[in-house]
Structure formats: structure tokens, C-alpha cells
Design a protein around this motif. Structure first.
Motif, PDB file in Angstrom:
ATOM      1  N   ARG A 138       0.826  -1.207   0.000  1.00 55.66           N
ATOM      2  CA  ARG A 138       0.000   0.000   0.000  1.00 55.66           C
ATOM      3  C   ARG A 138       0.861   1.257   0.000  1.00 55.66           C
ATOM      4  O   ARG A 138       1.859   1.351   0.703  1.00 55.66           O
ATOM      5  CB  ARG A 138      -0.902   0.027   1.243  1.00 55.66           C
ATOM      6  CG  ARG A 138      -2.063   1.006   1.144  1.00 55.66           C
ATOM      7  CD  ARG A 138      -2.550   1.448   2.509  1.00 55.66           C
ATOM      8  NE  ARG A 138      -1.576   2.303   3.151  1.00 55.66           N
ATOM      9  CZ  ARG A 138      -1.105   2.110   4.376  1.00 55.66           C
ATOM     10  NH1 ARG A 138      -1.486   1.080   5.091  1.00 55.66           N
ATOM     11  NH2 ARG A 138      -0.210   2.947   4.882  1.00 55.66           N
ATOM     12  N   THR A 150      -4.017   8.563  -2.027  1.00 56.67           N
ATOM     13  CA  THR A 150      -5.392   8.069  -2.090  1.00 56.67           C
ATOM     14  C   THR A 150      -6.087   8.655  -3.306  1.00 56.67           C
ATOM     15  O   THR A 150      -5.625   9.629  -3.904  1.00 56.67           O
ATOM     16  CB  THR A 150      -6.173   8.436  -0.816  1.00 56.67           C
ATOM     17  OG1 THR A 150      -6.147   9.858  -0.633  1.00 56.67           O
ATOM     18  CG2 THR A 150      -5.561   7.772   0.407  1.00 56.67           C
ATOM     19  N   LYS A 201      -9.922   8.692  -3.501  1.00 51.36           N
ATOM     20  CA  LYS A 201     -11.286   9.117  -3.157  1.00 51.36           C
ATOM     21  C   LYS A 201     -12.364   8.484  -4.040  1.00 51.36           C
ATOM     22  O   LYS A 201     -13.455   9.022  -4.171  1.00 51.36           O
ATOM     23  CB  LYS A 201     -11.419  10.651  -3.226  1.00 51.36           C
ATOM     24  CG  LYS A 201     -10.365  11.435  -2.453  1.00 51.36           C
ATOM     25  CD  LYS A 201     -10.381  11.119  -0.987  1.00 51.36           C
ATOM     26  CE  LYS A 201      -9.466  12.060  -0.226  1.00 51.36           C
ATOM     27  NZ  LYS A 201      -8.061  11.996  -0.681  1.00 51.36           N
ATOM     28  N   ARG A 214      -3.233   2.103  -4.091  1.00 53.30           N
ATOM     29  CA  ARG A 214      -3.737   3.348  -3.520  1.00 53.30           C
ATOM     30  C   ARG A 214      -5.067   3.094  -2.818  1.00 53.30           C
ATOM     31  O   ARG A 214      -5.970   2.492  -3.384  1.00 53.30           O
ATOM     32  CB  ARG A 214      -3.936   4.395  -4.613  1.00 53.30           C
ATOM     33  CG  ARG A 214      -2.660   4.810  -5.313  1.00 53.30           C
ATOM     34  CD  ARG A 214      -2.947   5.656  -6.524  1.00 53.30           C
ATOM     35  NE  ARG A 214      -3.603   6.908  -6.166  1.00 53.30           N
ATOM     36  CZ  ARG A 214      -4.224   7.701  -7.030  1.00 53.30           C
ATOM     37  NH1 ARG A 214      -4.300   7.368  -8.306  1.00 53.30           N
ATOM     38  NH2 ARG A 214      -4.789   8.830  -6.622  1.00 53.30           N
ATOM     39  N   GLY A 215      -5.181   3.544  -1.593  1.00 49.85           N
ATOM     40  CA  GLY A 215      -6.425   3.388  -0.867  1.00 49.85           C
ATOM     41  C   GLY A 215      -7.463   4.408  -1.297  1.00 49.85           C
ATOM     42  O   GLY A 215      -7.178   5.353  -2.037  1.00 49.85           O
ATOM     43  N   THR A 216      -8.682   4.212  -0.808  1.00 49.07           N
ATOM     44  CA  THR A 216      -9.736   5.197  -1.054  1.00 49.07           C
ATOM     45  C   THR A 216      -9.456   6.470  -0.278  1.00 49.07           C
ATOM     46  O   THR A 216      -9.528   7.578  -0.826  1.00 49.07           O
ATOM     47  CB  THR A 216     -11.105   4.639  -0.622  1.00 49.07           C
ATOM     48  OG1 THR A 216     -11.326   3.394  -1.275  1.00 49.07           O
ATOM     49  CG2 THR A 216     -12.222   5.612  -0.954  1.00 49.07           C
ATOM     50  N   CYS A 217      -9.128   6.326   1.012  1.00 51.96           N
ATOM     51  CA  CYS A 217      -8.903   7.506   1.844  1.00 51.96           C
ATOM     52  C   CYS A 217      -8.165   7.144   3.118  1.00 51.96           C
ATOM     53  O   CYS A 217      -8.206   5.997   3.571  1.00 51.96           O
ATOM     54  CB  CYS A 217     -10.228   8.181   2.196  1.00 51.96           C
ATOM     55  SG  CYS A 217     -11.309   7.178   3.254  1.00 51.96           S
ATOM     56  N   HIS A 218      -7.486   8.122   3.682  1.00 51.98           N
ATOM     57  CA  HIS A 218      -7.051   8.058   5.075  1.00 51.98           C
ATOM     58  C   HIS A 218      -8.289   8.338   5.917  1.00 51.98           C
ATOM     59  O   HIS A 218      -9.212   9.029   5.466  1.00 51.98           O
ATOM     60  CB  HIS A 218      -5.971   9.106   5.339  1.00 51.98           C
ATOM     61  CG  HIS A 218      -5.445   9.114   6.732  1.00 51.98           C
ATOM     62  ND1 HIS A 218      -6.111   9.744   7.775  1.00 51.98           N
ATOM     63  CD2 HIS A 218      -4.328   8.559   7.276  1.00 51.98           C
ATOM     64  CE1 HIS A 218      -5.416   9.591   8.884  1.00 51.98           C
ATOM     65  NE2 HIS A 218      -4.328   8.870   8.617  1.00 51.98           N
TER      66      HIS A 218
END
Length: 264
Positions: free
Chosen positions: A133, A137, A139, A151-155
Motif C-alpha cells: 500500500r 489516495t 477518493k 492506492r487506498g480510497t482515503c485516510h
């Protein structure tokens, strides 16, 4: 029309959480996750266990039993500014420690300090890491194109509740939807906002159309889908994996049993 738009049990969405460092505040975070049956992955620095504000080695297996234990570098060194030999050491020694505690192969990671480059990625592949990871992000709720640059959606401090509601309301549109939240458990203590993650988990729990998964479960499932063997006319498919998979044909869900050929 054949689509890879289904998760286990014909679910259309997946939620996963990703938390770093193995701090003692993970105990409270795990308690919240388990209360609402939310699942995720905890990236741990094996070389820092037992230090100030870090969990103890003998609690690792039981604490994270409903979640995934993953690597985060032996001593949290930034890999992109480190020699190749040290990158290998940081990954492999972390894995050796964590695998002894977890009792299973550690196959995932998050980049310490979020720093990486192409050389680091290639070394991770060679050392058995299957996903990693990043801190950036996007979004949205798309699946990753490259699991080693995931990449994650969000912190969790990036409009978490608003994005969570948007995820719940998101129409399917013949594609899978992933919400991936990341952070550090110590941040909830520091920011005095434990209610944020509690409210999020309460809002997201118990939904019939959501698969609650660890990071590696998502990786394995998507690899299974991408490794399906279709006939030239797409009227039959072989599932060579060891897991049951779901696809849709003209929007009808189809179950693909492991090791079997299915007529479509």
C-alpha cells in the motif's frame, strides 16, 4: 456479457481496512473492528515489537486473529533511499519475525513512510511480497491496477463518514466497488476521535451486499478471477484456483467451483 463484478457470496462491494506500525492502540481499534465484524490488515514493524507504545510479540497472533498480519519493514526505514541489500533485509527479516508469530506466510506490506520507487517494487516481488500500500489516495471506489502500488480510497481523516455513505449509495454499474481505508491507530488517540472510527464501523457493518475482507483476501480473489481460463467462444470456463469464484453472465451471477469447468 461476462463481467468480473462479483465478490464471494455474490456480493457487489468490498470493504477493507489497513493500519500501520503495531502500536498498542491497535488493541482498541481491533476491539472496535471485531465488535462490528469489520476486517482488515495490520502492517507491523517486527523489529520494534515490545518497544514503547508497541505491542508485545506474544499477543500478536491472538490480537489479530480475525485480521491479516502484514509487513511494514523491520525498523520502518524508508526503502527508496536505502541500498538494495538493506531493502531485502528490511523485508525478509520482518517477514521472518511476523511469520513465526502469525503462523502463516506474510505476503503483504505497506511502504514505510510511503517512500518507494521501481527498484523497491522489483525487490519486493523477488522477496515474495504480493501487494504493497502507498500513502496516496484517490477518493473513489475502483480496484487497483497494480497491487504493488495499491492506492487506498482515503485516510480515515479524509471525509471518512461522507465517503462511507457515498460507498453505500454507489450504484453497481457492472463493476466491482472497493472501499479501502488506511491510517494509524495512534492517530485516534492523538486526535481524540475514536468516535469517528466507531461511527464508521457501525454505519458500514451488517450490509448484505458488502464483503468484509483483509487486503490479501482481495488480492487472492482478484488473482483468481484474472487467472480464469475461458474457451475461445466464452461458453465454458475453468477455475484453476483453490477458491470459489463468482462472475456474472448477462447480469446473472455464476458460481465457479475450484478446479472445475463451468458451462456458461
Amino acid at each position: 456479457m461476462i463481467n468480473f463484478d462479483r465478490f464471494p457470496e455474490n456480493k457487489r462491494k468490498v470493504l477493507t481496512m489497513s493500519y500501520d506500525d503495531g502500536k498498542t492502540y491497535d488493541r482498541k481499534l481491533v476491539e472496535i473492528f471485531d465488535k462490528y465484524e469489520i476486517r482488515g490488515t495490520f502492517h507491523i514493524n517486527g523489529g520494534y515489537l515490545s518497544r514503547l507504545e508497541r505491542i508485545e510479540p506474544d499477543e500478536v497472533k491472538d490480537l489479530y486473529k480475525n485480521h491479516e498480519i502484514s509487513a511494514h519493514g523491520l525498523t520502518h526505514q524508508s526503502l527508496s533511499i536505502s541500498p538494495r541489500e538493506n531493502i531485502v533485509r528490511q523485508v525478509m527479516e520482518d517477514r521472518l519475525i511476523l511469520e513465526k508469530l502469525a503462523g502463516y506466510p506474510v505476503r503483504g506490506m505497506s511502504y514505510p513512510n510511503g517512500l518507494y520507487n521501481d527498484i523497491v517494487v522489483e525487490i519486493l516481488k523477488a522477496t515474495g511480497i504480493e501487494y504493497c500500500r502507498v500513502v496516496e489516495t484517490h477518493k473513489n471506489f475502483s480496484m487497483p491496477e497494480d497491487f504493488l502500488r495499491w492506492r487506498g480510497t482515503c485516510h480515515h481523516n479524509e471525509n471518512l463518514l461522507e465517503l462511507g455513505q457515498k460507498f453505500l449509495d454507489q450504484p453497481y454499474k457492472n463493476r466491482p466497488h472497493l472501499m479501502y481505508v488506511w491510517g494509524h491507530s495512534i492517530e485516534f488517540e492523538r486526535d481524540n476521535n475514536w468516535d469517528l472510527i466507531e461511527n464508521f464501523c457501525k454505519m458500514m457493518s451488517g450490509k448484505e451486499d458488502i464483503w468484509y475482507a483483509t487486503n490479501i483476501e482481495i488480492v487472492d480473489y482478484m488473482k483468481g478471477l484474472n487467472n480464469l481460463k475461458f474457451s475461445a467462444d466464452c461458453k465454458m470456463v475453468y477455475n484453476p484456483s483453490a477458491i470459489r469464484l463468482w462472475i456474472s453472465v448477462d447480469e446473472k451471477p455464476i458460481i465457479l467451483e475450484p478446479g472445475k469447468i463451468t458451462l456458461l
